[in-house]
Design a protein around this motif. Structure first.
Motif, PDB file in Angstrom:
ATOM      1  N   TRP A  73       0.861  -1.610  -0.346  1.00  0.00           N
ATOM      2  CA  TRP A  73      -0.045   0.417   0.289  1.00  0.00           C
ATOM      3  C   TRP A  73       1.053   1.703  -0.171  1.00  0.00           C
ATOM      4  CZ3 TRP A  73      -5.688   0.882  -0.459  1.00  0.00           C
ATOM      5  CH2 TRP A  73      -5.948   2.358   0.401  1.00  0.00           C
ATOM      6  N   LEU A 143      -5.330   3.414  25.143  1.00  0.00           N
ATOM      7  CA  LEU A 143      -3.987   4.330  24.580  1.00  0.00           C
ATOM      8  C   LEU A 143      -3.599   4.829  25.746  1.00  0.00           C
ATOM      9  CD1 LEU A 143      -2.642   5.349  22.299  1.00  0.00           C
ATOM     10  CD2 LEU A 143      -3.780   7.808  22.306  1.00  0.00           C
ATOM     11  N   ARG A 151       2.633  -3.563  28.919  1.00  0.00           N
ATOM     12  CA  ARG A 151       3.581  -3.433  28.406  1.00  0.00           C
ATOM     13  C   ARG A 151       4.366  -4.259  28.497  1.00  0.00           C
ATOM     14  NH1 ARG A 151       5.121   2.296  27.768  1.00  0.00           N
ATOM     15  NH2 ARG A 151       4.066   2.070  25.154  1.00  0.00           N
ATOM     16  N   PRO A 173       6.859  -1.975  20.870  1.00  0.00           N
ATOM     17  CA  PRO A 173       6.344  -0.531  20.991  1.00  0.00           C
ATOM     18  C   PRO A 173       5.036   0.034  22.094  1.00  0.00           C
ATOM     19  CG  PRO A 173       5.740  -0.986  18.356  1.00  0.00           C
ATOM     20  CD  PRO A 173       6.078  -2.736  19.318  1.00  0.00           C
ATOM     21  N   SER A 175       1.655   0.287  20.589  1.00  0.00           N
ATOM     22  CA  SER A 175       0.233  -0.184  19.774  1.00  0.00           C
ATOM     23  C   SER A 175       1.127  -0.555  18.952  1.00  0.00           C
ATOM     24  CB  SER A 175       0.832   1.846  19.119  1.00  0.00           C
ATOM     25  OG  SER A 175       0.083   2.628  19.835  1.00  0.00           O
ATOM     26  N   GLY A 257      -1.844   1.452  15.546  1.00  0.00           N
ATOM     27  CA  GLY A 257      -0.609   2.205  15.325  1.00  0.00           C
ATOM     28  C   GLY A 257      -0.385   2.197  14.254  1.00  0.00           C
ATOM     29  N   ASN A 258      -1.605   2.259  13.458  1.00  0.00           N
ATOM     30  CA  ASN A 258      -1.029   2.669  12.168  1.00  0.00           C
ATOM     31  C   ASN A 258      -0.569   2.720  11.232  1.00  0.00           C
ATOM     32  OD1 ASN A 258      -3.993   4.061  12.615  1.00  0.00           O
ATOM     33  ND2 ASN A 258      -2.824   5.882  13.670  1.00  0.00           N
ATOM     34  N   SER A 259      -0.275   1.267  10.717  1.00  0.00           N
ATOM     35  CA  SER A 259       1.166   1.593   9.349  1.00  0.00           C
ATOM     36  C   SER A 259       0.922   0.193   8.117  1.00  0.00           C
ATOM     37  CB  SER A 259       2.656   0.672  10.801  1.00  0.00           C
ATOM     38  OG  SER A 259       3.506   0.079   9.480  1.00  0.00           O
ATOM     39  N   ASN A 261       2.434  -1.251   6.472  1.00  0.00           N
ATOM     40  CA  ASN A 261       2.914  -2.530   6.481  1.00  0.00           C
ATOM     41  C   ASN A 261       2.743  -3.639   7.146  1.00  0.00           C
ATOM     42  OD1 ASN A 261       5.160  -0.998   5.391  1.00  0.00           O
ATOM     43  ND2 ASN A 261       5.984  -0.398   6.849  1.00  0.00           N
ATOM     44  N   PRO A 269       2.783  -2.399  15.130  1.00  0.00           N
ATOM     45  CA  PRO A 269       1.525  -2.067  14.347  1.00  0.00           C
ATOM     46  C   PRO A 269       1.029  -1.895  12.823  1.00  0.00           C
ATOM     47  CG  PRO A 269       3.964  -1.115  14.421  1.00  0.00           C
ATOM     48  CD  PRO A 269       3.921  -2.175  14.995  1.00  0.00           C
ATOM     49  N   ASN A 279      -8.226   6.579   8.849  1.00  0.00           N
ATOM     50  CA  ASN A 279      -6.952   7.924   8.719  1.00  0.00           C
ATOM     51  C   ASN A 279      -6.581   8.724   7.654  1.00  0.00           C
ATOM     52  OD1 ASN A 279      -4.298   7.721  10.705  1.00  0.00           O
ATOM     53  ND2 ASN A 279      -4.968   6.402  11.536  1.00  0.00           N
TER      54      ASN A 279
ATOM     55  N   SER B 116      12.255   3.252  18.986  1.00  0.00           N
ATOM     56  CA  SER B 116      10.997   2.892  18.466  1.00  0.00           C
ATOM     57  C   SER B 116       9.850   4.202  17.702  1.00  0.00           C
ATOM     58  CB  SER B 116       9.418   3.009  19.992  1.00  0.00           C
ATOM     59  OG  SER B 116       8.372   2.488  19.621  1.00  0.00           O
ATOM     60  N   HIS B 119       5.583   7.869  13.580  1.00  0.00           N
ATOM     61  CA  HIS B 119       4.924   9.277  12.363  1.00  0.00           C
ATOM     62  C   HIS B 119       3.911   9.550  12.002  1.00  0.00           C
ATOM     63  CE1 HIS B 119       4.042   5.627  10.017  1.00  0.00           C
ATOM     64  NE2 HIS B 119       4.686   5.358  10.237  1.00  0.00           N
ATOM     65  N   SER B 121       0.072   9.385  10.923  1.00  0.00           N
ATOM     66  CA  SER B 121      -0.898   8.414   9.900  1.00  0.00           C
ATOM     67  C   SER B 121      -1.559   9.745   8.894  1.00  0.00           C
ATOM     68  CB  SER B 121      -1.410   8.022  10.738  1.00  0.00           C
ATOM     69  OG  SER B 121      -1.953   8.164  11.035  1.00  0.00           O
ATOM     70  N   GLY B 163       8.298   1.713  12.576  1.00  0.00           N
ATOM     71  CA  GLY B 163       7.626   2.881  12.842  1.00  0.00           C
ATOM     72  C   GLY B 163       5.555   2.840  12.943  1.00  0.00           C
ATOM     73  N   GLN B 164       5.003   2.850  13.565  1.00  0.00           N
ATOM     74  CA  GLN B 164       3.955   3.019  14.295  1.00  0.00           C
ATOM     75  C   GLN B 164       3.294   4.842  13.856  1.00  0.00           C
ATOM     76  OE1 GLN B 164       2.218   3.293  18.085  1.00  0.00           O
ATOM     77  NE2 GLN B 164       3.910   3.118  18.666  1.00  0.00           N
ATOM     78  N   GLY B 165       2.570   4.866  13.282  1.00  0.00           N
ATOM     79  CA  GLY B 165       1.253   5.780  12.762  1.00  0.00           C
ATOM     80  C   GLY B 165       0.629   6.644  14.226  1.00  0.00           C
ATOM     81  N   ALA B 166       0.082   7.759  13.801  1.00  0.00           N
ATOM     82  CA  ALA B 166      -0.187   8.320  14.631  1.00  0.00           C
ATOM     83  C   ALA B 166      -0.657   9.711  14.381  1.00  0.00           C
ATOM     84  CB  ALA B 166       0.182   8.241  16.313  1.00  0.00           C
ATOM     85  N   THR B 179       6.115   5.578  25.256  1.00  0.00           N
ATOM     86  CA  THR B 179       6.781   4.630  25.061  1.00  0.00           C
ATOM     87  C   THR B 179       8.460   4.724  25.380  1.00  0.00           C
ATOM     88  OG1 THR B 179       5.694   3.799  23.080  1.00  0.00           O
ATOM     89  CG2 THR B 179       7.625   2.686  22.898  1.00  0.00           C
TER      90      THR B 179
END
Lengths: 326, 316
Positions: A73, A143, A151, A173, A175, A257-259, A261, A269, A279, B116, B119, B121, B163-166, B179
């Protein structure tokens, strides 16, 4: 919610007044209801057709199968594949079910078999109230409270089991699919347990009393009567919970975590179909980006319809289709 | 700033705080009278709005993007080089005691904590400034993220390798704070107001620069600006300039008669922009944004005067 073990007597219909007043009122009533029902069906159909048409440039470019199975994506490269999000949707829903179903069944058993009659109603209401908490509140709580609190557990799992099985491996991490799954579990417990409770409560009183009369314990009642008879209803409840988990958006968006991948680990994430739409849609300015997000919406809609259809089919198969709708 | 304008001039300016991506989209679709963005319009952005005529882009303030982090037990800001920043956001540097970080921070007791990355989103001007900087400063970034194409490795959204998006500065900040070992890029004003530690960054001249109004001004004050006022401040050659600085533009159509209902409304809009590049500049520093230098204000004036109503200038 009252918990009566008796099968209720259906109230007798008094048709006398109806015959005297003729059928015009009845016809009007039927017309109104038919229009409303038809309207809802039409809305659903229009939604599906509209979203399919809006997304058609994406299907033309990548093919429907290619879009669904594509694992990349990358809006900046005009490459869109839905697989990472379908995977995320399934994985988070699966985690949610693995946690929520045993808990819900135990709650339902407690409320139908074990709890003193005086406590059943308040306890049931308390569980039902969980369903009334807005999902954004769940998201915030997840959150700010749940993710930090989990954790140490995540690090422990990733440091031991994760060394052998990459699916539970580090990094953690916070999220992640796992965090989203846990939040979803909390959110679907009230739904699954409410339906399961109704199912368990409607098991025949005679059979339960028979087990007790033979010297069985409450556990024997649950094991030999409630669970086997309620199995179909339980399955339907699970599928309903799955439907809710798949479509949940804001709480998941806040903790997943909105990734873009595909995460290799449960602690990575990621994105679900619903959360990626929430998002990215507002800022979708790249070529085909809005269309691709609408296509994701179509995929989610189809998946939800299939899951809810499965729930209805399962229930009808075991109850002979005597009731319709939950 | 718009609120300040309301109290002084009695004109209500509604400002929606959305990302630059949404702001530009709304402006293209003509649902708003003006847009503001931390990235100047790309050629494709302009093409999408071509039906309404040419745009005018007016620089109004300067900001910067900082590398914020969450590490306990550090007494001074970490120092980072372009290679380190690219390495972190490419996933090549994955622990805080990495050799490159240790070399840039001699004498600092760096923890073994995992890095960690957080970035944005949502499509964002902050992302645009940050990725434009990495594209200018790191060949490895262009190779990996843009597959060699610098137009793909910079922009309001890019394909993040790790990484994770925010969503929003606040989402990224929460992700960093939540984190141990978290790192992300956020707006400097937001970082200062929320007291989050951020790194000093080595600029093109080899100096390690702390993000501040002075170092942003050093990067932003150019001897002259291009006529269309589209310019990039990243990776500045100024010896004391902070290298991840950027500009916020107000974007309007040149001929407002095509997009606005009344000339009165257009007059009010032009008055507001005029105010923003003059009196409004006094609001910049208290909010941790950089004020415009005199030569840029003069060029801005020319741009604002070019805004017209069916050919008639709205300002004398």
């Amino acid at each position: 919610m009252t918990q009566s073990a008796e099968v209720p007597e259906p109230p007798r219909l008094d048709l006398g007044g109806l015959r005297r007043r003729g059928w015009t009122g009845d016809l009007t009533f039927r017309a109104i209801l038919s229009t409303l029902t038809l309207g809802i069906t039409v809305v659903l159909g229009v939604m599906m057709v509209e979203s399919f048409i809006s997304a058609s440039p994406v299907y033309q470019k990548f093919g429907i199968i290619g879009f669904i199975t594509g694992s990349t994506w990358a809006p900046s490269f005009t490459v869109y594949g839905a697989w990472a999000f379908i995977y995320g949707t399934f994985l988070t829903s699966l985690i949610a079910l693995v946690i929520a179903v045993p808990v819900s069944v135990l709650i339902a058993l407690l409320l139908t078999e074990l709890a003193p009659a005086r406590l059943r109603a308040p306890l049931g209401i308390a569980v039902d109230l969980l369903a009334a908490v807005p999902s954004v509140v769940y998201g915030l709580w997840g959150l700010l409270v749940l993710v930090p609190a989990m954790r140490p557990l995540e690090q422990a799992i990733a440091g031991t089991l994760g060394r052998v099985v990459p699916f539970f491996g580090p990094p953690t991490p916070g999220s992640s699919y796992f965090a989203a799954g846990v939040i979803l579990a909390v959110m679907i417990v009230p739904i699954v347990s409410a339906v399961t409770r109704e199912v368990f409560a409607s098991t025949p009183r005679l059979q339960r009393e028979a087990v007790l009369a033979l010297g069985g314990t409450r556990w024997d009642v649950a094991r030999t009567v409630t669970l086997p008879i309620g199995r179909a209803g339980l399955l339907a409840a699970v599928v309903l919970g799955l439907g809710r988990a798949m479509g949940e958006t804001i709480a998941v968006t806040m903790v997943i975590g909105n990734s873009d991948n595909i995460g290799k680990s449960i602690f990575s994430p990621g994105f679900t179909l619903a959360s990626v739409i929430a998002n990215e849609f507002n800022e979708a300015t790249e070529t085909l980006h809005p269309e691709a997000l609408i296509a994701l919406g179509t995929v989610l809609l189809v998946m939800s319809v299939l899951v809810n259809g499965a729930a209805i089919a399962i229930r009808n198969r075991f109850t002979g289709g005597s009731r319709s709708g939950f | 700033m718009a609120g300040d304008y309301n109290t002084k001039c009695g004109v209500q300016v509604n400002y929606q705080s959305v990302g630059s991506g949404a702001g530009v989209k709304d402006w293209q679709q003509n649902t708003v009278d003006f847009g503001a963005s931390d990235a100047f319009l790309s050629d494709s952005d302009m093409a999408a709005a071509a039906a309404n005529g040419a745009p005018v882009e007016v620089p109004t303030t300067f900001g910067a993007v900082v590398i914020a982090y969450n590490l306990t037990g550090l007494s001074a800001p970490l120092k980072m080089t372009p290679d380190i920043i690219a390495g972190i956001f490419l996933g090549k540097i994955s622990t805080w005691n990495d050799a490159a970080l240790a070399a840039a921070n001699p004498g600092v007791n760096l923890p073994t904590t995992a890095i960690s990355v957080v970035h944005r989103s949502d499509g964002s001007g902050t992302t645009s400034i940050f990725t434009n900087y990495l594209t200018a400063a790191s060949p490895a970034w262009v190779t990996t993220v843009g597959l060699g194409d610098p137009t793909k490795s910079a922009g309001k959204t890019v394909t993040w390798p790790v990484g994770q998006g925010a969503s929003g500065n606040e989402g990224v900040t929460q992700g960093i704070k939540g984190t141990d070992g978290g790192v992300g890029y956020i707006d400097v004003a937001y970082a200062i107001q929320n007291q989050i530690p951020f790194a000093d960054v080595q600029n093109k001249s080899g100096n390690s620069i702390t993000p501040s109004l002075a170092s942003i001004a050093a990067a932003a004050n150019l001897p002259s600006y291009p006529p269309d006022l589209r310019f990039n401040l990243v990776n500045t050659a100024a010896p004391q300039g902070y290298p991840i600085a950027g500009t916020t533009w107000i974007i309007v159509y040149k001929d407002l008669s095509k997009v606005m209902k009344s000339q009165d409304r257009a007059n009010a809009l032009v008055d507001f922009i005029w105010w923003a590049i003059h009196e409004g500049q006094a609001d910049s520093a208290p909010l941790d944004y950089g004020a415009l230098p005199a030569n840029l204000v003069a060029q801005d004036e020319g741009a604002v005067k070019s805004i017209n109503w069916a050919g008639t200038p709205l300002l004398p």
